[in-house]
Scaffold this motif. Structure first.
Motif, PDB file in Angstrom:
ATOM      1  N   MET A  33       0.848  -1.183   0.000  1.00  0.00           N
ATOM      2  CA  MET A  33       0.000   0.000   0.000  1.00  0.00           C
ATOM      3  C   MET A  33       0.888   1.239   0.000  1.00  0.00           C
ATOM      4  O   MET A  33       1.880   1.294   0.709  1.00  0.00           O
ATOM      5  N   GLN A  34       0.488   2.224  -0.772  1.00  0.00           N
ATOM      6  CA  GLN A  34       1.216   3.479  -0.880  1.00  0.00           C
ATOM      7  C   GLN A  34       0.323   4.610  -0.405  1.00  0.00           C
ATOM      8  O   GLN A  34      -0.892   4.459  -0.333  1.00  0.00           O
ATOM      9  N   THR A  35       0.940   5.746  -0.090  1.00  0.00           N
ATOM     10  CA  THR A  35       0.153   6.925   0.256  1.00  0.00           C
ATOM     11  C   THR A  35       0.645   8.117  -0.551  1.00  0.00           C
ATOM     12  O   THR A  35       1.829   8.221  -0.865  1.00  0.00           O
ATOM     13  N   THR A  36      -0.296   8.984  -0.880  1.00  0.00           N
ATOM     14  CA  THR A  36       0.003  10.245  -1.547  1.00  0.00           C
ATOM     15  C   THR A  36      -0.699  11.335  -0.764  1.00  0.00           C
ATOM     16  O   THR A  36      -1.874  11.208  -0.434  1.00  0.00           O
ATOM     17  N   THR A  37       0.031  12.412  -0.453  1.00  0.00           N
ATOM     18  CA  THR A  37      -0.536  13.536   0.278  1.00  0.00           C
ATOM     19  C   THR A  37      -0.413  14.788  -0.574  1.00  0.00           C
ATOM     20  O   THR A  37       0.653  15.071  -1.116  1.00  0.00           O
ATOM     21  N   VAL A  38      -1.527  15.500  -0.705  1.00  0.00           N
ATOM     22  CA  VAL A  38      -1.543  16.762  -1.449  1.00  0.00           C
ATOM     23  C   VAL A  38      -2.351  17.785  -0.661  1.00  0.00           C
ATOM     24  O   VAL A  38      -3.178  17.427   0.173  1.00  0.00           O
ATOM     25  N   THR A  39      -2.090  19.051  -0.904  1.00  0.00           N
ATOM     26  CA  THR A  39      -2.936  20.108  -0.360  1.00  0.00           C
ATOM     27  C   THR A  39      -3.868  20.551  -1.481  1.00  0.00           C
ATOM     28  O   THR A  39      -3.521  20.477  -2.654  1.00  0.00           O
ATOM     29  N   ALA A  40      -5.051  21.003  -1.094  1.00  0.00           N
ATOM     30  CA  ALA A  40      -6.030  21.392  -2.106  1.00  0.00           C
ATOM     31  C   ALA A  40      -6.849  22.569  -1.621  1.00  0.00           C
ATOM     32  O   ALA A  40      -7.479  22.504  -0.566  1.00  0.00           O
ATOM     33  N   GLY A  41      -6.822  23.650  -2.379  1.00  0.00           N
ATOM     34  CA  GLY A  41      -7.640  24.802  -2.073  1.00  0.00           C
ATOM     35  C   GLY A  41      -9.107  24.483  -2.288  1.00  0.00           C
ATOM     36  O   GLY A  41      -9.464  23.622  -3.089  1.00  0.00           O
ATOM     37  N   GLY A  42      -9.944  25.148  -1.536  1.00  0.00           N
ATOM     38  CA  GLY A  42     -11.373  24.969  -1.683  1.00  0.00           C
ATOM     39  C   GLY A  42     -11.978  24.047  -0.638  1.00  0.00           C
ATOM     40  O   GLY A  42     -13.194  23.921  -0.555  1.00  0.00           O
ATOM     41  N   ILE A  43     -11.132  23.390   0.152  1.00  0.00           N
ATOM     42  CA  ILE A  43     -11.644  22.531   1.222  1.00  0.00           C
ATOM     43  C   ILE A  43     -11.856  23.408   2.446  1.00  0.00           C
ATOM     44  O   ILE A  43     -10.903  23.804   3.114  1.00  0.00           O
ATOM     45  N   VAL A  44     -13.117  23.747   2.715  1.00  0.00           N
ATOM     46  CA  VAL A  44     -13.408  24.682   3.801  1.00  0.00           C
ATOM     47  C   VAL A  44     -14.366  24.138   4.856  1.00  0.00           C
ATOM     48  O   VAL A  44     -14.598  24.802   5.866  1.00  0.00           O
ATOM     49  N   CYS A  45     -14.928  22.943   4.611  1.00  0.00           N
ATOM     50  CA  CYS A  45     -15.920  22.424   5.564  1.00  0.00           C
ATOM     51  C   CYS A  45     -16.005  20.903   5.469  1.00  0.00           C
ATOM     52  O   CYS A  45     -15.389  20.286   4.599  1.00  0.00           O
ATOM     53  N   GLY A  46     -16.811  20.341   6.337  1.00  0.00           N
ATOM     54  CA  GLY A  46     -17.014  18.902   6.330  1.00  0.00           C
ATOM     55  C   GLY A  46     -17.661  18.405   5.052  1.00  0.00           C
ATOM     56  O   GLY A  46     -17.368  17.303   4.581  1.00  0.00           O
ATOM     57  N   GLY A  47     -18.537  19.218   4.480  1.00  0.00           N
ATOM     58  CA  GLY A  47     -19.159  18.844   3.209  1.00  0.00           C
ATOM     59  C   GLY A  47     -18.129  18.733   2.095  1.00  0.00           C
ATOM     60  O   GLY A  47     -18.195  17.828   1.262  1.00  0.00           O
ATOM     61  N   CYS A  48     -17.172  19.655   2.101  1.00  0.00           N
ATOM     62  CA  CYS A  48     -16.086  19.605   1.118  1.00  0.00           C
ATOM     63  C   CYS A  48     -15.268  18.333   1.317  1.00  0.00           C
ATOM     64  O   CYS A  48     -14.899  17.659   0.353  1.00  0.00           O
TER      65      CYS A  48
END
Length: 67
Positions: A1-16
């Motif tokens: 198993m591998q993991t990839t981590t990225v940051t992403a704009g627009g994530i502002v709430c639980g719904g996102c």
């Protein structure tokens, strides 16, 4: 198993966060997705079929802006 981590704009709430999880879990080979809303960080656990580009493209398709 591998993991990839990225940051992403627009994530502002639980719904996102739920939208991100839904989009990425639909990708064949993705087994788990963790979203840290405050950090705008997405960590994806996946097999070797999934590349960073696939993760980024999936986030873009879901309406988020990966860095």
């Amino acid at each position: 198993m591998q993991t990839t981590t990225v940051t992403a704009g627009g994530i502002v709430c639980g719904g996102c966060a739920n939208s991100v999880k839904k989009a990425l879990l639909a990708v064949p080979g993705v087994s788990d997705v963790t979203v840290e809303v405050g950090e705008k960080r997405v960590t994806v656990s996946h097999d070797e079929r999934v590349t960073r580009t696939i993760v980024i493209d999936s986030l873009k398709s879901a309406g988020f802006q990966p860095a």
